[in-house]
Design an enzyme around this catalytic site. Structure first.
Site, PDB file in Angstrom:
ATOM      1  N   ASN A   1      -2.230 -27.594  -5.694  1.00 47.05           N
ATOM      2  CA  ASN A   1      -3.052 -26.516  -5.133  1.00 47.05           C
ATOM      3  C   ASN A   1      -2.162 -25.301  -4.885  1.00 47.05           C
ATOM      4  O   ASN A   1      -0.980 -25.451  -4.565  1.00 47.05           O
ATOM      5  CB  ASN A   1      -3.634 -26.994  -3.797  1.00 47.05           C
ATOM      6  CG  ASN A   1      -4.510 -25.946  -3.114  1.00 47.05           C
ATOM      7  OD1 ASN A   1      -5.353 -25.328  -3.738  1.00 47.05           O
ATOM      8  ND2 ASN A   1      -4.296 -25.750  -1.822  1.00 47.05           N
TER       9      ASN A   1
ATOM     10  N   SER B   1       2.244 -20.827  -1.460  1.00 44.39           N
ATOM     11  CA  SER B   1       2.869 -22.131  -1.721  1.00 44.39           C
ATOM     12  C   SER B   1       2.085 -22.867  -2.798  1.00 44.39           C
ATOM     13  O   SER B   1       0.855 -22.837  -2.799  1.00 44.39           O
ATOM     14  CB  SER B   1       2.837 -23.003  -0.451  1.00 44.39           C
ATOM     15  OG  SER B   1       3.405 -22.341   0.659  1.00 44.39           O
TER      16      SER B   1
ATOM     17  N   ASP C   1      -4.143 -28.894   2.806  1.00 43.51           N
ATOM     18  CA  ASP C   1      -2.991 -27.991   2.660  1.00 43.51           C
ATOM     19  C   ASP C   1      -1.704 -28.564   3.255  1.00 43.51           C
ATOM     20  O   ASP C   1      -0.867 -27.819   3.770  1.00 43.51           O
ATOM     21  CB  ASP C   1      -3.305 -26.627   3.307  1.00 43.51           C
ATOM     22  CG  ASP C   1      -4.499 -25.940   2.669  1.00 43.51           C
ATOM     23  OD1 ASP C   1      -4.725 -26.137   1.462  1.00 43.51           O
ATOM     24  OD2 ASP C   1      -5.210 -25.213   3.375  1.00 43.51           O
TER      25      ASP C   1
END
Ligand code: GRF
Length: 219
Positions: free
Chosen positions: A114, A143, A152
């Protein structure tokens, strides 16, 4: 990661919900020197601009609307069945605005990444630019991380930083970060395409060594 495709290019699928500028960055890089084949673009809404970008580039594109399914389990099953049929070796969440179930994440463990617009572990979730401004941070960034069951929070492979300016708004900061995100996306995916990176138990191995800190993408 499974065996490389016949052409040697890493087969990737991109999941998105909107604009698709990270997808566009990957399409551009693949046309230059990034050894990937984008085998499918999948969205959770039919009006996602990224689907148009994919089709214009001749890439298979399809949307799955959660409201067409009884629940999250059957929605994700249909979506990821299509992803599997595409032959993707790596699945990239690029602005995919849904939290995947633990079962899906586990099934794709090590093959699911991601891009998130913050310097994780700072600011998981939404409104990251405003939160960085509100905190008075000097640096913001983005990131690329492996996806795990906690939002996340999976191991971070690479980050890019941008300096926050005193007159920044969330909009100006986001606009300045976006092209850096695109570089980060391409640089991160290149590590997979070059077969240099894999996920171990909960750590990243890069070139056969445990990665102790995220890589920082230079200028
Ligand atoms: C990017 O900011 C990405 O970091 C976040 O969602 C946004 C997607 O933008 N996860 P785009 O659809 O790639 O233009």
């Amino acid at each position: 990661m499974s065996a490389s495709s016949e052409s040697g290019r890493l087969k990737v699928a991109v999941l998105l919900s909107g604009r698709g500028s990270n997808l566009a960055a990957l399409i551009g890089a693949a046309a230059r020197d990034l050894p990937i084949e984008i085998v499918g673009v999948f969205a959770d809404r039919a009006d996602a601009q990224g689907l148009q970008r994919a089709m214009q580039a001749g890439i298979y594109a399809r949307s799955f609307s959660p409201k067409d399914y009884a629940d999250k389990v059957t929605f994700e099953a249909a979506l990821f069945a299509a992803v599997a049929i595409s032959g993707a070796e790596l699945v990239i969440l690029a602005g995919f605005m849904r939290v995947l179930s633990a079962a899906t994440v586990e099934a794709w463990r090590g093959r699911l990444i991601n891009i998130h617009p913050s310097l994780l572990p700072n600011y998981p979730g939404l409104h990251t630019h405003q939160r960085a401004l509100d905190a008075g941070d000097a640096q913001h960034g983005a990131s690329v991380h492996f996806v795990t069951a906690v939002l996340d929070s999976g191991p971070v492979l690479m980050q890019v930083q941008v300096a926050i300016q005193s007159d920044d708004s969330a909009e100006s900061l986001s606009a300045r970060l976006l092209p850096e995100e695109h570089r980060l996306m391409v640089a991160s995916v290149r590590l997979f395409a070059d077969r240099r990176v894999r996920l171990l138990d909960n750590e990243i191995e890069l070139d056969g060594q445990i990665l102790r800190e995220p890589l920082i993408l230079g200028p």
